[in-house]
Design a protein around this motif. Structure first.
Motif, short mmCIF file in Angstrom:
data_model
loop_
_atom_site.label_atom_id
_atom_site.label_comp_id
_atom_site.label_asym_id
_atom_site.label_seq_id
_atom_site.Cartn_x
_atom_site.Cartn_y
_atom_site.Cartn_z
N TYR A 99 20.89 -20.93 -23.03
CA TYR A 99 19.47 -21.17 -22.71
C TYR A 99 18.22 -20.73 -22.58
O TYR A 99 16.98 -20.09 -23.50
CB TYR A 99 18.81 -22.64 -22.16
CG TYR A 99 16.87 -23.11 -22.57
CD1 TYR A 99 17.07 -23.42 -23.74
CD2 TYR A 99 16.50 -22.99 -21.58
CE1 TYR A 99 15.65 -23.88 -24.27
CE2 TYR A 99 15.03 -23.49 -21.35
CZ TYR A 99 14.72 -23.51 -23.54
OH TYR A 99 13.67 -24.12 -23.53
N GLN A 100 18.01 -20.19 -21.65
CA GLN A 100 16.98 -19.21 -21.33
C GLN A 100 17.40 -17.70 -21.86
O GLN A 100 16.61 -17.15 -22.03
CB GLN A 100 17.32 -18.57 -19.69
CG GLN A 100 16.43 -19.90 -18.37
CD GLN A 100 15.20 -19.55 -18.61
OE1 GLN A 100 14.88 -20.35 -20.13
NE2 GLN A 100 14.74 -19.39 -17.55
N THR A 104 16.06 -19.14 -25.36
CA THR A 104 14.27 -19.12 -25.71
C THR A 104 13.42 -17.84 -26.08
O THR A 104 12.43 -18.27 -26.84
CB THR A 104 13.85 -19.04 -23.88
OG1 THR A 104 14.11 -17.67 -23.18
CG2 THR A 104 13.90 -20.36 -23.54
N ARG A 107 13.77 -19.13 -30.53
CA ARG A 107 12.58 -19.83 -30.48
C ARG A 107 11.32 -18.62 -30.17
O ARG A 107 10.58 -18.90 -30.92
CB ARG A 107 12.78 -20.73 -29.71
CG ARG A 107 11.68 -21.82 -29.98
CD ARG A 107 11.93 -23.16 -28.76
NE ARG A 107 11.04 -22.77 -27.91
CZ ARG A 107 11.32 -23.58 -26.79
NH1 ARG A 107 11.22 -25.32 -27.26
NH2 ARG A 107 11.09 -23.20 -24.99
N ASP A 164 5.40 -17.86 -23.56
CA ASP A 164 6.38 -18.49 -23.89
C ASP A 164 6.99 -18.73 -25.70
O ASP A 164 7.57 -19.02 -25.43
CB ASP A 164 7.07 -20.03 -22.85
CG ASP A 164 6.56 -19.74 -22.03
OD1 ASP A 164 6.95 -19.23 -21.20
OD2 ASP A 164 6.47 -21.07 -20.75
N THR A 196 13.33 -13.04 -21.32
CA THR A 196 12.95 -14.30 -22.07
C THR A 196 11.85 -14.88 -22.74
O THR A 196 11.28 -14.43 -22.58
CB THR A 196 13.16 -15.31 -20.94
OG1 THR A 196 11.68 -15.25 -20.20
CG2 THR A 196 14.27 -15.07 -20.48
N HIS A 197 11.86 -15.76 -23.84
CA HIS A 197 10.76 -15.64 -24.41
C HIS A 197 10.29 -15.25 -25.34
O HIS A 197 8.86 -14.40 -25.44
CB HIS A 197 9.84 -16.76 -24.31
CG HIS A 197 10.06 -18.08 -22.69
ND1 HIS A 197 10.15 -17.90 -22.00
CD2 HIS A 197 10.11 -18.99 -23.02
CE1 HIS A 197 11.24 -18.97 -20.90
NE2 HIS A 197 10.64 -19.78 -22.01
#
Length: 294
Positions: A99-100, A104, A107, A164, A196-197
């Motif tokens: 997920y990280q 992320t 998204r 984020d 990430t993000h």
């Protein structure tokens, strides 16, 4: 004619067995021979027959004893429980890492791409933004050609509203408030995720002096040249955002840009700082600057 003596006659009868006697002896010998050849199979058959016989019913005490013997010991049950906990924890950690490190980014890049598209559509339609922007509102695009980065710039450095979502944030609040690009002098400070993000600042450590950094607004392109880098500093070192940022090598007021991100990668223990100096202010009406054309 005289009869033979009785003695020899009796001797002849005893030494010459009758045919009936010989037949019985032969049958006994044949039976013995057959028994020798088939003895193994008879024994096996006897064993199978014996094993097929039903066992005697167990007493209650014996049944409980055997049930306890079949039941796992507390140590075995504990080891199984610990093993299941480790497996479950490992699966959850793998899902969290996935997920990280992957989701992320997917998204956040989609959200940042949508925001960039909305900005460009607003600019193309002639819709003007006010001079002051709301927290989380996008107002410009950051181009770093060497890294192939094009990312929206939004007001503020809120993780939830800005960072984020894959954008970079303008330091615009309180003691960390920095100048806008159109200010005559000052330091335009930006923050972004390194991992990430969307990770827009992941590779800013690869920038070299002279590399262009371009801020695109509705009316103007602001072109900076990378000037210096501070590989590691404390997160509390806010002097890197001063109008004349400490450690940058700048000694007098000017029009500067500061990029900040976390370091080392996948941690937030320290900060990596990149500084640039404005070298061109180009109206959009004159087209893109050379940094975005070449």
């Amino acid at each position: 004619m005289p009869e033979p003596p009785p003695g020899p006659r009796r001797a002849d009868r005893s030494s010459s067995p009758s045919p009936e006697h010989e037949g019985r002896a032969a049958r006994r010998k044949a039976a013995k021979r057959r028994h020798g050849r088939r003895g193994g199979s008879h024994k096996a058959g006897e064993g199978a027959a014996a094993s097929s016989e039903p066992e005697a019913p167990l007493s209650r005490t014996e049944a409980r004893r055997r049930a306890r013997a079949r039941k796992p010991s507390p140590a075995v049950m504990l080891s199984r429980a610990i093993g299941e906990v480790f497996i479950t924890t490992g699966v959850l950690m793998l899902l969290f890492v996935t997920y990280q490190l992957w989701w992320t980014n997917v998204r956040a890049q989609a959200q940042a791409g949508k925001e960039a598209s909305n900005l460009q559509n607003e600019w193309a339609s002639g819709k003007r933004n006010p001079g002051a922007f709301e927290p989380g509102q996008g107002f410009a695009l950051l181009h770093i050609p060497r890294l192939d980065v094009v990312v929206p710039i939004a007001e503020g450095i809120s993780s939830k509203r800005v960072l984020d979502r894959g954008m970079v944030g303008h330091y615009a609040e309180g003691a960390l408030k920095t100048a806008m690009p159109d200010a005559r002098t000052g330091n335009f400070g930006l923050a972004g995720h390194r991992n990430t993000h969307g990770e827009p600042f992941r590779y800013i450590n690869r920038l070299e002096p002279g590399d262009p950094i371009v801020v695109e607004t509705q009316d103007t392109f602001y072109v900076y040249k990378m000037a210096s880098m501070l590989p590691v500093t404390s997160p509390s070192n806010v002097s890197v955002l001063d109008p004349i940022p400490k450690g940058s090598g700048f000694t007098k007021p000017g029009r500067y840009i500061t990029l900040t991100t976390c370091t080392p990668e996948f941690t937030s223990k320290y900060r990596l700082i990149v500084w640039g100096k404005m070298v061109e202010e180009r109206p959009r009406s004159k087209g893109k600057p050379d940094a975005l054309v070449n």
